[in-house]
Design a protein around this motif. Structure first.
Motif, short mmCIF file in Angstrom:
data_model
loop_
_atom_site.label_atom_id
_atom_site.label_comp_id
_atom_site.label_asym_id
_atom_site.label_seq_id
_atom_site.Cartn_x
_atom_site.Cartn_y
_atom_site.Cartn_z
N ALA A 57 0.82 -1.22 0.00
CA ALA A 57 0.00 0.00 0.00
C ALA A 57 0.85 1.27 0.00
O ALA A 57 0.37 2.35 -0.35
CB ALA A 57 -0.94 0.01 1.20
N ALA A 58 2.13 1.13 0.38
CA ALA A 58 3.03 2.28 0.39
C ALA A 58 3.80 2.44 -0.91
O ALA A 58 4.56 3.40 -1.08
CB ALA A 58 4.02 2.14 1.55
N LEU A 59 3.60 1.49 -1.85
CA LEU A 59 4.41 1.45 -3.06
C LEU A 59 3.56 1.59 -4.31
O LEU A 59 2.40 1.20 -4.34
CB LEU A 59 5.16 0.11 -3.13
CG LEU A 59 6.03 -0.28 -1.92
CD1 LEU A 59 6.56 -1.70 -2.09
CD2 LEU A 59 7.17 0.70 -1.73
N THR A 60 4.18 2.12 -5.36
CA THR A 60 3.55 2.10 -6.67
C THR A 60 3.72 0.72 -7.29
O THR A 60 4.51 -0.10 -6.79
CB THR A 60 4.19 3.13 -7.61
OG1 THR A 60 5.56 2.73 -7.85
CG2 THR A 60 4.17 4.53 -7.00
N SER A 61 3.01 0.44 -8.36
CA SER A 61 3.16 -0.85 -9.03
C SER A 61 4.60 -1.07 -9.47
O SER A 61 5.15 -2.17 -9.33
CB SER A 61 2.22 -0.92 -10.25
OG SER A 61 0.87 -0.91 -9.84
N GLU A 62 5.23 -0.03 -9.99
CA GLU A 62 6.63 -0.13 -10.42
C GLU A 62 7.54 -0.43 -9.24
O GLU A 62 8.47 -1.24 -9.34
CB GLU A 62 7.06 1.17 -11.11
CG GLU A 62 8.48 1.11 -11.66
CD GLU A 62 8.89 2.39 -12.38
OE1 GLU A 62 10.11 2.60 -12.55
OE2 GLU A 62 7.99 3.17 -12.76
N PHE A 73 -5.67 -8.55 -5.57
CA PHE A 73 -5.33 -9.46 -6.66
C PHE A 73 -4.26 -8.86 -7.57
O PHE A 73 -3.36 -9.56 -8.05
CB PHE A 73 -6.58 -9.80 -7.47
CG PHE A 73 -7.65 -10.51 -6.67
CD1 PHE A 73 -7.32 -11.56 -5.83
CD2 PHE A 73 -8.97 -10.13 -6.76
CE1 PHE A 73 -8.29 -12.23 -5.09
CE2 PHE A 73 -9.96 -10.79 -6.03
CZ PHE A 73 -9.62 -11.83 -5.18
N GLU A 74 -4.37 -7.56 -7.80
CA GLU A 74 -3.41 -6.88 -8.69
C GLU A 74 -2.00 -6.91 -8.12
O GLU A 74 -1.03 -7.23 -8.83
CB GLU A 74 -3.85 -5.44 -8.94
CG GLU A 74 -5.14 -5.29 -9.73
CD GLU A 74 -6.40 -5.58 -8.93
OE1 GLU A 74 -7.46 -5.79 -9.55
OE2 GLU A 74 -6.33 -5.60 -7.68
N THR A 75 -1.88 -6.58 -6.82
CA THR A 75 -0.53 -6.54 -6.23
C THR A 75 0.06 -7.95 -6.11
O THR A 75 1.26 -8.15 -6.34
CB THR A 75 -0.55 -5.87 -4.85
OG1 THR A 75 -1.50 -6.52 -3.99
CG2 THR A 75 -0.91 -4.40 -4.96
N SER A 113 2.02 -7.36 2.97
CA SER A 113 1.59 -6.26 3.84
C SER A 113 1.68 -6.61 5.32
O SER A 113 1.66 -7.77 5.72
CB SER A 113 0.11 -5.92 3.54
OG SER A 113 -0.14 -5.91 2.16
N THR A 114 1.70 -5.53 6.14
CA THR A 114 1.59 -5.69 7.59
C THR A 114 0.14 -5.72 8.03
O THR A 114 -0.19 -6.27 9.08
CB THR A 114 2.27 -4.52 8.32
OG1 THR A 114 1.60 -3.29 7.98
CG2 THR A 114 3.75 -4.43 7.96
N GLY A 115 -0.73 -5.07 7.26
CA GLY A 115 -2.11 -4.88 7.68
C GLY A 115 -2.30 -3.70 8.60
O GLY A 115 -3.42 -3.36 8.98
N PHE A 116 -1.20 -3.02 8.94
CA PHE A 116 -1.25 -1.88 9.85
C PHE A 116 -1.02 -0.54 9.14
O PHE A 116 -1.10 0.51 9.77
CB PHE A 116 -0.20 -2.05 10.96
CG PHE A 116 -0.59 -3.03 12.03
CD1 PHE A 116 -0.90 -2.60 13.32
CD2 PHE A 116 -0.66 -4.39 11.78
CE1 PHE A 116 -1.25 -3.50 14.31
CE2 PHE A 116 -1.03 -5.30 12.75
CZ PHE A 116 -1.32 -4.86 14.03
N TYR A 117 -0.72 -0.58 7.87
CA TYR A 117 -0.41 0.66 7.15
C TYR A 117 -1.68 1.50 6.99
O TYR A 117 -2.75 0.99 6.64
CB TYR A 117 0.17 0.33 5.77
CG TYR A 117 0.65 1.54 5.01
CD1 TYR A 117 1.87 2.13 5.31
CD2 TYR A 117 -0.12 2.10 3.99
CE1 TYR A 117 2.32 3.24 4.61
CE2 TYR A 117 0.32 3.21 3.28
CZ TYR A 117 1.54 3.78 3.61
OH TYR A 117 1.97 4.89 2.91
#
Length: 248
Positions: A140-145, A191-193, A175-179
């Motif tokens: 969630a902190a990153l772009t697809s690239e 699904f995308e990530t 993920s951590t689930g905490f972001y």
């Protein structure tokens, strides 16, 4: 397919995060472990302080459920030395699997050598102690690239420095689930990530964590190539199956 053997049943809140007493928080951990015994999950993912409790309960129940814990959680921005010190303590407590939060902040700042150094050192420590190592990249902190690049970085470090068998013991985890995200955007696996991670991590293993709460989602994750699912909804996934599929 025994979907329970894909599940890392997870409870990682501290008492303060859950806004309950320490006794109540420990009871949540006890409940999770009892559930893991009943449904024969692959692993329980808990804070390191509860590892002795989990070991005692699982040994008494004579089950093969593994114990995992998190390192430098949830921010991942501590030094390599602190990560290694925390990991050593978890190893001493006899955790089976170590889920490190990669320093994704340093990665986003272009400090690639720093990230490579911590991935190498912590992976080496884990493998030398016969532990499974997972690297949480915080999608969630990153772009697809950036997801593609950091996944390839971890794979390159592992395959360059360790033998082929190491790939079977190292994961890229979503993920951590905490972001904290803005506008209620997903903060865990999508699904995308996971498709991006699957395309760029193999032959390393991959783990979807954060937001997988039902059998249908879990099953689709597995069809995308996910090897493990971290979830606080393991019971729901096992018991609320779709159609006539056998979940465990």
């Amino acid at each position: 397919m025994k979907i329970n053997q894909f599940l890392d049943a997870t409870y990682l809140k501290t008492a303060s995060q859950a806004n309950i007493t320490e006794e109540e928080n420990q009871q949540n951990v006890v409940d999770l472990i009892n559930e893991a015994i009943l449904y024969n999950y692959k692993l329980v993912m808990i804070r390191a302080k509860y590892i002795p409790l989990a070991k005692e309960m699982l040994l008494k129940a004579n089950v093969d459920v593994l114990i995992g814990t998190v390192i430098d959680f949830p921010e991942g921005n501590s030094s390599k030395e602190i990560k290694l010190e925390e990991a050593q303590k978890a190893i001493a407590l006899e955790a089976d699997e170590l889920d490190f939060v990669v320093n994704y902040t340093a990665f986003k700042e272009g400090k690639i050598n720093l990230v490579k150094a911590e991935v190498f050192a912590a992976t080496k420590l884990g493998l030398e102690n016969n532990k499974v190592v997972k690297w949480i990249i915080e999608v969630a902190a990153l772009t697809s690239e950036e997801i593609i690049t950091i996944t390839q970085l971890i794979k390159e470090v592992v395959l360059t420095n360790f033998d082929e068998n190491a790939a079977k013991k190292v994961f890229v985890k979503s993920s951590t689930g905490f972001y904290k995200t803005e506008n209620n955007l997903p903060n865990g696996a999508t699904f995308e990530t996971m498709k991006l991670i699957a395309e760029n991590a193999k032959p390393l293993q991959i783990k979807a964590a954060g937001g997988v709460r039902d059998y249908g989602t879990a099953l689709k994750m597995i069809t995308l190539g996910v090897d493990r699912i971290g979830t606080s909804s393991a019971k729901e996934i096992c018991t609320k199956q779709e159609g006539n599929n056998a979940g465990y």
